[in-house]
Design a protein around this motif. Structure first.
Motif, PDB file in Angstrom:
ATOM      1  N   ARG A  80     -70.666 -72.418 -54.911  1.00  0.00           N
ATOM      2  CA  ARG A  80     -72.026 -71.973 -55.369  1.00  0.00           C
ATOM      3  C   ARG A  80     -72.996 -73.099 -56.132  1.00  0.00           C
ATOM      4  NH1 ARG A  80     -71.374 -66.289 -58.675  1.00  0.00           N
ATOM      5  NH2 ARG A  80     -73.693 -66.700 -58.622  1.00  0.00           N
ATOM      6  N   VAL A  81     -74.046 -73.134 -55.774  1.00  0.00           N
ATOM      7  CA  VAL A  81     -75.126 -74.169 -56.423  1.00  0.00           C
ATOM      8  C   VAL A  81     -75.066 -73.794 -57.805  1.00  0.00           C
ATOM      9  CG1 VAL A  81     -77.272 -75.160 -56.534  1.00  0.00           C
ATOM     10  CG2 VAL A  81     -76.019 -74.514 -54.258  1.00  0.00           C
ATOM     11  N   ARG A  82     -74.748 -74.727 -58.585  1.00  0.00           N
ATOM     12  CA  ARG A  82     -74.936 -74.826 -60.034  1.00  0.00           C
ATOM     13  C   ARG A  82     -76.324 -75.276 -60.598  1.00  0.00           C
ATOM     14  NH1 ARG A  82     -70.024 -74.175 -63.395  1.00  0.00           N
ATOM     15  NH2 ARG A  82     -71.478 -75.003 -64.929  1.00  0.00           N
ATOM     16  N   SER A  83     -76.643 -76.585 -60.046  1.00  0.00           N
ATOM     17  CA  SER A  83     -77.826 -77.281 -60.468  1.00  0.00           C
ATOM     18  C   SER A  83     -78.321 -78.245 -59.186  1.00  0.00           C
ATOM     19  CB  SER A  83     -77.585 -77.940 -61.960  1.00  0.00           C
ATOM     20  OG  SER A  83     -76.667 -78.800 -61.758  1.00  0.00           O
ATOM     21  N   ARG A  84     -79.522 -79.078 -59.381  1.00  0.00           N
ATOM     22  CA  ARG A  84     -79.763 -80.044 -58.633  1.00  0.00           C
ATOM     23  C   ARG A  84     -80.434 -80.991 -59.227  1.00  0.00           C
ATOM     24  NH1 ARG A  84     -81.552 -79.244 -53.321  1.00  0.00           N
ATOM     25  NH2 ARG A  84     -81.003 -76.988 -53.414  1.00  0.00           N
ATOM     26  N   LEU A  85     -80.062 -82.335 -58.941  1.00  0.00           N
ATOM     27  CA  LEU A  85     -80.737 -83.521 -59.767  1.00  0.00           C
ATOM     28  C   LEU A  85     -81.708 -84.045 -58.756  1.00  0.00           C
ATOM     29  CD1 LEU A  85     -80.802 -85.185 -62.547  1.00  0.00           C
ATOM     30  CD2 LEU A  85     -78.885 -86.615 -61.463  1.00  0.00           C
TER      31      LEU A  85
END
Length: 340
Positions: A80-85
């Motif tokens: 699952r996606v946690r965050s995006r930089l």
């Protein structure tokens, strides 16, 4: 004047170019048998970086060879996606593979510099009027100055400043060739990985991590920092990661290119050139140093949660998000007049 530069990565060829422009005769010795291809993407940020590339006449070529940066997506072990930089945060104005940049700078300086591959410095003797140098394979030679541009594990630094070693920041990283350019990062406390890329936290000191632990086509190193009270001694000085290194994320490539221009210009001006070079570059380089391991791979679940929240806020906090740009531009470059 003859100047020996140890290292043909980024700082070495850039410095060779500028020294030749200012009337010196540079010789670059490189331990590797040839230029190292590939490597991670490096970037340039702000007018200080770009102006030096422009004055060198290579800025257009850098843009032509630039990569296409993408967002870094952080996923948990469950996928699952946690965050995006965002890509704009990590890539600066222009991003290029380190090997491509190294070859570009080499080709731009080769006509006016002597390059010796497959050899390295074994001893230095500075008698105040010049430096006598011995090599692993080549004949001994005498130079007016010696510059260590040979990276975090600088042989010149070990010979001249044996008491100073890079400070381990608690993390390691590895880079290798992998299919595709996937920026999806799998993460857990103290760990982050993607195809061709790995970073992890460890308490094992670097001196116990021998080169035999990794395959020849894997670049493996510690995340460390070089911080010294002085990087010059007599007719010898250090540039780039050798004197001011900060593994990954310290804007080392931009600092190296800027430093090469300043060092060559101050040497051309004569007098106490190394002291002036250190006074200008030291605070600038130190301000760019950081610990990317702690930033990307916090060692606790709480740290990962805080990282994810911070990444989510970056688009809403432009002043905080561009603190890197403030550091990259925190220098007023002198105007030097090349001899040719």
């Amino acid at each position: 004047m003859d100047v020996l530069i140890s290292g043909a990565g980024i700082a070495g060829p850039a410095l060779a170019y500028w020294l030749a422009r200012f009337g010196f005769s540079p010789v670059v010795v490189e331990r590797a048998p040839a230029l190292r291809p590939g490597g991670q993407a490096v970037d340039f940020r702000g007018e200080a970086h770009l102006s030096v590339l422009r004055h060198m006449g290579v800025l257009d070529a850098v843009f032509e060879a630039q990569t296409s940066p993408r967002d870094m997506v952080f996923r948990g072990l469950d996928g699952r996606v946690r965050s995006r930089l965002p890509a704009w945060f990590t890539a600066g104005e222009v991003e290029i593979r380190r090997g491509d940049l190294s070859r570009l700078l080499y080709e731009h300086s080769a006509a006016d510099a002597e390059y010796v591959f497959g050899d390295w410095i074994t001893s230095l003797h500075d008698d105040g009027a010049g430096v006598d140098v011995t090599f692993a394979h080549g004949q001994p030679r005498r130079f007016d100055f010696v510059i260590g541009a040979d990276g975090m594990r600088s042989a010149v630094r070990r010979l001249v400043f044996p008491e100073y070693r890079p400070t381990f920041q608690g993390y390691y990283f590895a880079i290798w060739d992998a299919d595709g350019d996937d920026r999806d990062m799998v993460c857990a406390p103290g760990y982050v990985a993607a195809p061709g890329w790995l970073m992890f936290k460890s308490s094992v000191p670097p001196e116990l991590m021998t080169d035999a632990l990794t395959a020849p086509d894997v670049y493996f190193d510690s995340i460390s920092r070089v911080r010294m009270p002085a990087v010059s001694s007599g007719r010898v000085t250090l540039i780039g990661d050798a004197g001011y290194g900060s593994t990954l994320g310290g804007m080392g490539t931009g600092v190296a290119v800027v430093s090469s221009y300043v060092l060559a210009g101050e040497m051309a001006a004569g007098g106490d050139a190394f002291a002036r070079y250190e006074a200008l570059i030291g605070p600038y380089a130190h301000g760019c140093q950081g610990n990317t391991g702690r930033f990307l791979a916090p060692s606790t679940r709480l740290g990962l949660w805080a990282r994810d929240r911070m990444f989510g806020l970056l688009p809403k906090m432009p002043m905080f998000a561009r603190v890197d740009m403030q550091r990259a531009t925190a220098i007023k470059l002198p105007e030097y007049v090349p001899a040719r």
